[in-house]
Motif scaffolding. Structure first.
Motif, PDB file in Angstrom:
ATOM      1  N   PRO A  99       0.873  -1.200   0.031  1.00 12.36           N
ATOM      2  CA  PRO A  99      -0.088   0.090  -0.186  1.00 12.36           C
ATOM      3  C   PRO A  99       0.905   1.281  -0.108  1.00 12.36           C
ATOM      4  O   PRO A  99       2.001   1.187   0.425  1.00 12.36           O
ATOM      5  N   MET A 100       0.389   2.241  -0.724  1.00  9.66           N
ATOM      6  CA  MET A 100       1.108   3.689  -0.665  1.00  9.66           C
ATOM      7  C   MET A 100       2.266   3.443  -1.627  1.00  9.66           C
ATOM      8  O   MET A 100       3.248   4.338  -1.211  1.00  9.66           O
ATOM      9  N   ARG A 101       2.628   2.579  -2.473  1.00 11.72           N
ATOM     10  CA  ARG A 101       3.705   1.985  -2.875  1.00 11.72           C
ATOM     11  C   ARG A 101       4.857   2.186  -2.092  1.00 11.72           C
ATOM     12  O   ARG A 101       5.987   2.729  -2.309  1.00 11.72           O
ATOM     13  N   LYS A 102       4.800   1.385  -0.831  1.00 12.27           N
ATOM     14  CA  LYS A 102       5.856   1.356  -0.074  1.00 12.27           C
ATOM     15  C   LYS A 102       6.730   0.015  -0.520  1.00 12.27           C
ATOM     16  O   LYS A 102       6.217  -0.967  -0.603  1.00 12.27           O
ATOM     17  N   TYR A 103       8.042   0.142  -0.796  1.00 11.04           N
ATOM     18  CA  TYR A 103       8.799  -0.941  -0.750  1.00 11.04           C
ATOM     19  C   TYR A 103       9.571  -1.378   0.443  1.00 11.04           C
ATOM     20  O   TYR A 103      10.037  -0.715   1.288  1.00 11.04           O
ATOM     21  N   ALA A 104       9.722  -2.880   0.454  1.00 12.29           N
ATOM     22  CA  ALA A 104      10.104  -3.542   1.681  1.00 12.29           C
ATOM     23  C   ALA A 104      11.091  -4.640   0.840  1.00 12.29           C
ATOM     24  O   ALA A 104      10.786  -5.013  -0.326  1.00 12.29           O
ATOM     25  N   ILE A 105      12.127  -5.166   1.916  1.00 11.90           N
ATOM     26  CA  ILE A 105      12.866  -6.050   1.378  1.00 11.90           C
ATOM     27  C   ILE A 105      12.416  -7.487   2.189  1.00 11.90           C
ATOM     28  O   ILE A 105      12.517  -7.576   3.301  1.00 11.90           O
TER      29      ILE A 105
ATOM     30  N   VAL B  37      10.707   3.916   0.165  1.00 11.20           N
ATOM     31  CA  VAL B  37      11.463   2.874  -0.374  1.00 11.20           C
ATOM     32  C   VAL B  37      12.839   2.349   0.338  1.00 11.20           C
ATOM     33  O   VAL B  37      13.765   3.310   0.503  1.00 11.20           O
ATOM     34  N   VAL B  38      12.989   1.164   0.321  1.00 12.58           N
ATOM     35  CA  VAL B  38      14.172   0.437   0.781  1.00 12.58           C
ATOM     36  C   VAL B  38      14.531  -0.345  -0.440  1.00 12.58           C
ATOM     37  O   VAL B  38      13.455  -1.244  -0.868  1.00 12.58           O
ATOM     38  N   TYR B  39      15.624  -0.546  -0.791  1.00 11.32           N
ATOM     39  CA  TYR B  39      15.894  -1.265  -2.272  1.00 11.32           C
ATOM     40  C   TYR B  39      17.434  -1.547  -2.430  1.00 11.32           C
ATOM     41  O   TYR B  39      18.276  -0.991  -1.883  1.00 11.32           O
ATOM     42  N   SER B  40      17.727  -2.794  -2.752  1.00 12.84           N
ATOM     43  CA  SER B  40      19.066  -3.372  -2.940  1.00 12.84           C
ATOM     44  C   SER B  40      19.391  -4.123  -4.276  1.00 12.84           C
ATOM     45  O   SER B  40      18.356  -4.498  -5.148  1.00 12.84           O
ATOM     46  N   CYS B  41      20.393  -4.075  -5.019  1.00  5.26           N
ATOM     47  CA  CYS B  41      20.929  -4.666  -5.876  1.00  5.26           C
ATOM     48  C   CYS B  41      21.879  -5.773  -5.910  1.00  5.26           C
ATOM     49  O   CYS B  41      22.337  -6.234  -6.662  1.00  5.26           O
ATOM     50  N   GLY B  42      21.930  -6.196  -4.329  1.00  2.00           N
ATOM     51  CA  GLY B  42      22.660  -7.638  -4.040  1.00  2.00           C
ATOM     52  C   GLY B  42      23.592  -7.238  -3.022  1.00  2.00           C
ATOM     53  O   GLY B  42      24.407  -6.449  -2.947  1.00  2.00           O
ATOM     54  N   GLY B  43      23.405  -8.429  -2.282  1.00  4.15           N
ATOM     55  CA  GLY B  43      24.137  -8.532  -0.959  1.00  4.15           C
ATOM     56  C   GLY B  43      25.348  -9.666  -1.091  1.00  4.15           C
ATOM     57  O   GLY B  43      25.138 -10.191  -1.993  1.00  4.15           O
TER      58      GLY B  43
END
Length: 492
Positions: free
Chosen positions: A400-406, A442-448
């Motif tokens: 909801p509300m375009r909330k980003y999570a991992i 927004v929280v966002y990753s491209c690789g750990g």
């Protein structure tokens, strides 16, 4: 109770002082006027003005005079005579057609983390890493920036302060194209016809961009009244210019290097590189990064590859299933084939296999949005990480509300189409300090990567700055498998 990530408190903010020089492009009329004005200056005025430029900008850049000389070479065709031009006047003319670009003035985000290929002279228990980031500056143009650091014996993450200079690479002249592969890409782009066949007719098994340009020009008279000619010619040249090689000077530190857009597909940015250390069946290691090229209208999945982070090859990805964003390679072949995690339809996660790294024709649906925090869409947050329990994949969900999570999910080692488990709740969601930025919530990753028993997650905060969080691998795998004490293989 679901596993939650622990924040490190490290914040990597964009630094507007990191500038590189770029061509300052002007129309033909203005270019001619500027050249005329500079040529009207006396030698003394030229020396004085050039001295001011070198004093003001020389300390901000790596080999400024070399770039100014190159810029003069690019505008030299506008000179009205063949009269010799002094070195000083050449440099000054180059300066008038050069501008500074603040690489990360708007944002520094969407990080990807891999182990540094050089681990020599590292203290016992320490490991070097490379962090790639999406740097965004004026005009919202994105490029790839690098940072370096290490993890100490206690597991503490330490970032090295980057050096002052930052420089884009030089394109390798006379890059050779494999004709068979090039023609296959033309077929995938539906550019094959009788005109294209004539354009390719005079080329060998390998050819360069200049040879292709010469061949297209050579046959142009035959098709001057054919409406398709310009479309086919433009398509061939765009494909050639989108498959290229770049090279940095060996004496440049990695954090001085910036991969800036340079092909027709990338005019508005290189976005969200997902780096992976890929080990082939023969043990050979190559570093790949899937990324999104953006030309202002359409996105194109593309591939970056390097052995040493000095010389890079850039290739278009082709095939029926190359579309959308967020393709991420597995770090080795699965049952003899290359494998990717992807999201062609914007909301579901797919598995792809291919015998050819540059062509992807099939996909298989493996995950749909299932939990409240991912109802809008699912996607990966980097390449799968191998553990003895399965392929561990960081994911992002949008709610909801375009909330980003991992979150995370686990795939079978031998058959990644089998989902062993997935997190029902996010392991990392935006907190009050991470909600505000260029794109809120927004929280966002491209690789750990995994260090000892800790999964390290570099992540972006509100598409503005970056940070790190950690998760205990045993606890996360226990949640994903239902086992109490799973064993893992840490990356070497």
């Amino acid at each position: 109770m679901s596993v939650k990530a622990t924040r490190t408190g490290i914040v990597l903010s964009p630094d507007p002082t990191r500038v590189l020089f770029r061509p300052f492009e002007l129309g033909t009329t203005r270019t001619l006027k500027i050249i005329a004005r500079v040529n009207a200056m006396s030698d003394e005025e030229v020396d004085r003005k050039l001295g001011e430029v070198i004093r003001e900008f020389g300390g901000r850049h790596y080999r400024l005079e070399r770039f100014l000389t190159q810029r003069f070479g690019q505008i030299k065709a506008h000179l009205l005579t063949d009269e010799p031009v002094s070195t000083e006047r050449q440099l000054l003319l180059g300066a008038y057609f050069t501008m500074e670009y603040s690489l990360e003035s708007a944002a520094l985000f969407n990080p990807s983390m891999i182990w540094h290929p050089d681990q020599t002279n590292v203290p016992p228990g320490y490991k070097r890493f490379i962090l790639s980031l999406r740097a965004t500056g004026e005009g919202h143009v994105s490029s790839i920036s690098f940072r370096m650091g290490y993890i100490d014996a206690e597991g503490k993450i330490v970032l090295r302060k980057p050096l002052r200079y930052v420089t884009s690479p030089e394109t390798v002249p006379n890059h050779r194209f494999n004709r068979s592969q090039f023609e296959r890409k033309l077929y995938e782009l539906r550019l094959e016809n009788s005109i294209q066949e004539k354009m390719m007719l005079g080329l060998g098994d390998e050819f360069s961009l200049s040879e292709l340009e010469a061949q297209i020009k050579r046959i142009s008279a035959q098709f001057r009244y054919n409406a398709e000619y310009d479309t086919i010619a433009s398509g061939l040249l765009a494909l050639a210019k989108s498959n290229y090689e770049i090279h940095f000077d060996d004496d440049q530190s990695l954090d001085e290097r910036c991969i800036f857009p340079s092909s027709p597909n990338e005019t508005n940015g290189i976005e969200d590189a997902r780096f992976v250390q890929f080990t082939d069946d023969n043990g050979e290691v190559t570093y790949y990064a899937t990324y999104t090229a953006y030309n202002g209208r359409v996105t194109f999945p593309q591939l970056l590859e390097t052995k040493d982070f000095t010389h890079f090859s850039v290739s278009t990805l082709n095939g029926a299933e190359v579309s959308n964003k967020g393709m991420a390679m597995f770090p080795r072949k699965i049952n003899g084939k290359y494998a990717m995690i992807s999201r062609q339809d914007g909301e579901n996660i797919y598995l792809m296999y291919s015998d050819d790294l540059y062509f992807w024709q099939t996909k298989e649906l493996i995950l749909k949005p299932t939990y409240h925090w991912e109802y809008v869409q699912l996607g990966n947050c980097g390449s799968p990480i191998e553990t003895e329990e399965g392929w561990l994949v960081l994911s992002h969900g949008v709610g909801p509300m375009r909330k980003y999570a991992i979150g995370a999910f686990l795939l079978d080692l031998n058959d990644p189409s089998k989902v062993i488990g997935r997190t029902k709740e996010p392991i990392l969601s935006p907190d009050e300090n991470e909600r505000e930025g260029y794109v809120p919530n927004v929280v966002y990753s491209c690789g750990g990567l995994i260090n000892e028993r800790e999964l390290i997650i570099p992540y972006a905060m509100a598409d503005y700055a970056s940070s790190f969080a950690t998760v205990n691998v045993d606890e996360l795998l226990a949640e994903l498998t239902g086992k109490e004490t799973p064993e893992v293989v840490t990356e070497s």
